[in-house]
Design an enzyme around this catalytic site. Structure first.
Site, PDB file in Angstrom:
ATOM      1  N   LYS A 228       8.157   9.010  -8.060  1.00 57.14           N
ATOM      2  CA  LYS A 228       8.467   7.579  -8.036  1.00 57.14           C
ATOM      3  C   LYS A 228       9.777   7.427  -8.805  1.00 57.14           C
ATOM      4  O   LYS A 228       9.780   7.276 -10.031  1.00 57.14           O
ATOM      5  CB  LYS A 228       7.338   6.786  -8.700  1.00 57.14           C
ATOM      6  CG  LYS A 228       7.551   5.281  -8.726  1.00 57.14           C
ATOM      7  CD  LYS A 228       7.076   4.601  -7.469  1.00 57.14           C
ATOM      8  CE  LYS A 228       7.102   3.085  -7.629  1.00 57.14           C
ATOM      9  NZ  LYS A 228       6.707   2.392  -6.398  1.00 57.14           N
TER      10      LYS A 228
ATOM     11  N   ASN B 221      -1.935  -0.736   7.056  1.00 60.16           N
ATOM     12  CA  ASN B 221      -2.814  -0.926   5.906  1.00 60.16           C
ATOM     13  C   ASN B 221      -3.160  -2.409   5.774  1.00 60.16           C
ATOM     14  O   ASN B 221      -2.275  -3.239   5.538  1.00 60.16           O
ATOM     15  CB  ASN B 221      -2.121  -0.430   4.632  1.00 60.16           C
ATOM     16  CG  ASN B 221      -3.008  -0.527   3.413  1.00 60.16           C
ATOM     17  OD1 ASN B 221      -4.146  -0.075   3.425  1.00 60.16           O
ATOM     18  ND2 ASN B 221      -2.507  -1.131   2.349  1.00 60.16           N
TER      19      ASN B 221
ATOM     20  N   ASP C  81       1.405   3.156 -10.786  1.00 62.09           N
ATOM     21  CA  ASP C  81       1.658   3.895  -9.549  1.00 62.09           C
ATOM     22  C   ASP C  81       2.045   5.342  -9.864  1.00 62.09           C
ATOM     23  O   ASP C  81       1.613   6.272  -9.180  1.00 62.09           O
ATOM     24  CB  ASP C  81       2.778   3.235  -8.746  1.00 62.09           C
ATOM     25  CG  ASP C  81       2.401   1.854  -8.226  1.00 62.09           C
ATOM     26  OD1 ASP C  81       1.198   1.518  -8.262  1.00 62.09           O
ATOM     27  OD2 ASP C  81       3.302   1.110  -7.804  1.00 62.09           O
TER      28      ASP C  81
ATOM     29  N   GLY D 285       0.786  -1.231   0.000  1.00 59.87           N
ATOM     30  CA  GLY D 285       0.000   0.000   0.000  1.00 59.87           C
ATOM     31  C   GLY D 285       0.815   1.278   0.000  1.00 59.87           C
ATOM     32  O   GLY D 285       0.337   2.321   0.450  1.00 59.87           O
ATOM     33  N   LYS D 286       2.036   1.223  -0.527  1.00 63.29           N
ATOM     34  CA  LYS D 286       2.859   2.437  -0.573  1.00 63.29           C
ATOM     35  C   LYS D 286       2.226   3.518  -1.443  1.00 63.29           C
ATOM     36  O   LYS D 286       2.239   4.693  -1.085  1.00 63.29           O
ATOM     37  CB  LYS D 286       4.260   2.122  -1.102  1.00 63.29           C
ATOM     38  CG  LYS D 286       5.125   1.270  -0.195  1.00 63.29           C
ATOM     39  CD  LYS D 286       6.575   1.217  -0.670  1.00 63.29           C
ATOM     40  CE  LYS D 286       6.717   0.758  -2.113  1.00 63.29           C
ATOM     41  NZ  LYS D 286       6.198  -0.616  -2.339  1.00 63.29           N
ATOM     42  N   THR D 287       1.697   3.126  -2.598  1.00 60.07           N
ATOM     43  CA  THR D 287       1.113   4.129  -3.494  1.00 60.07           C
ATOM     44  C   THR D 287      -0.153   4.715  -2.897  1.00 60.07           C
ATOM     45  O   THR D 287      -0.385   5.930  -2.965  1.00 60.07           O
ATOM     46  CB  THR D 287       0.820   3.512  -4.871  1.00 60.07           C
ATOM     47  OG1 THR D 287       2.037   2.998  -5.430  1.00 60.07           O
ATOM     48  CG2 THR D 287       0.250   4.553  -5.822  1.00 60.07           C
TER      49      THR D 287
ATOM     50  N   GLU E 247       8.102   8.045  -3.322  1.00 57.91           N
ATOM     51  CA  GLU E 247       7.707   6.660  -3.065  1.00 57.91           C
ATOM     52  C   GLU E 247       8.807   5.711  -3.522  1.00 57.91           C
ATOM     53  O   GLU E 247       9.184   5.679  -4.698  1.00 57.91           O
ATOM     54  CB  GLU E 247       6.407   6.313  -3.800  1.00 57.91           C
ATOM     55  CG  GLU E 247       5.964   4.877  -3.529  1.00 57.91           C
ATOM     56  CD  GLU E 247       4.787   4.441  -4.387  1.00 57.91           C
ATOM     57  OE1 GLU E 247       4.642   3.227  -4.624  1.00 57.91           O
ATOM     58  OE2 GLU E 247       4.009   5.316  -4.833  1.00 57.91           O
ATOM     59  N   GLY E 248       9.328   4.928  -2.581  1.00 60.13           N
ATOM     60  CA  GLY E 248      10.349   3.950  -2.911  1.00 60.13           C
ATOM     61  C   GLY E 248       9.770   2.780  -3.693  1.00 60.13           C
ATOM     62  O   GLY E 248       8.561   2.652  -3.862  1.00 60.13           O
TER      63      GLY E 248
END
Length: 231
Positions: free
Chosen positions: A37, A185, A60, A14-16, A121-122
């Site tokens: 990104k 998340n 993403d 759930g990073k995005t 965002e990694g």
């Protein structure tokens, strides 16, 4: 200029979703907010229109751009767009590219000149490889160190998340970085003892929980932002 580095306890946690919600939350206090990104592995070719060239586009990256209030050249917010949906260092090799952390750092600083807030965002988990060669190795953790940004960790709530979260925290702190907060998340709606796991995370993670989101793949990031506490 406000900026955060978003990492996760694994890929697909759930990073995005978190990055987009964070962008919307930052837009409450900042006019020019943009997501970045640096490395996106897994892209579709989009044909150009009206004389514009085609490009490789990751879903993403598209989501981050939709959430952002500032539009920038693709070279700034996504320096490396790689076709194959695999580990970035292998995807880069397959594409005949070399991921250069110095180039990403330069792109970030160029982006920062135009923005009031940036959310980076990694790729994958915190130490996912970005480059591997004879006597060389660079990971997403090395990128985070170069950027020196406070880190927000996304914990995918499922069996095994305690080990993943504590190891990721240890890796972040050992590199001298600040864990600014974490997001819980749910990625497994049937996870047993979810509340007990959350209590353990609260007790042993050395940063505040910024949000707890239930299982909802179609959740609107702008709505999620309403329940997200900024660090």
């Amino acid at each position: 200029m406000t900026a955060y580095f978003v990492t996760g306890t694994d890929t697909g946690v759930g990073k995005t979703r978190t990055s987009c919600a964070l962008i919307h939350a930052l837009r409450r206090d900042h006019q020019r907010v943009v997501g970045m990104k640096p490395v996106a592995a897994g892209c579709d070719w989009i044909e150009g229109v009206d004389g514009h060239p085609g490009q490789w586009l990751n879903e993403d990256v598209a989501a981050l751009r939709a959430a952002s209030s500032l539009k920038v050249p693709p070279a700034f917010d996504n320096p490396y767009a790689l076709p194959d949906a695999i580990s970035p260092h292998i995807a880069a090799r397959n594409a005949g590219a070399v991921i250069d952390i110095g180039h990403i750092e330069a792109s970030f600083h160029a982006l920062s000149q135009h923005a009031d807030a940036v959310v980076v965002e990694g790729a994958g988990g915190f130490i996912v490889p970005l480059h591997e060669g004879p006597g060389e190795f660079a990971s997403s953790a090395d990128l985070a160190q170069r950027l020196r940004l406070p880190v927000i960790m996304v914990v995918g709530l499922r069996l095994g998340c305690l080990n993943h979260a504590l190891l990721t925290q240890e890796a972040i702190v050992s590199r001298g970085l600040t864990l600014a907060g974490w997001v819980a998340n749910v990625v497994d709606a049937a996870m047993p003892e979810q509340e007990a796991n959350l209590r353990t995370l609260r007790d042993h993670l050395q940063a505040p929980m910024l949000a707890h989101w239930g299982w909802d793949p179609a959740a609107d990031p702008a709505q999620l932002a309403q329940s997200l506490t900024l660090p």
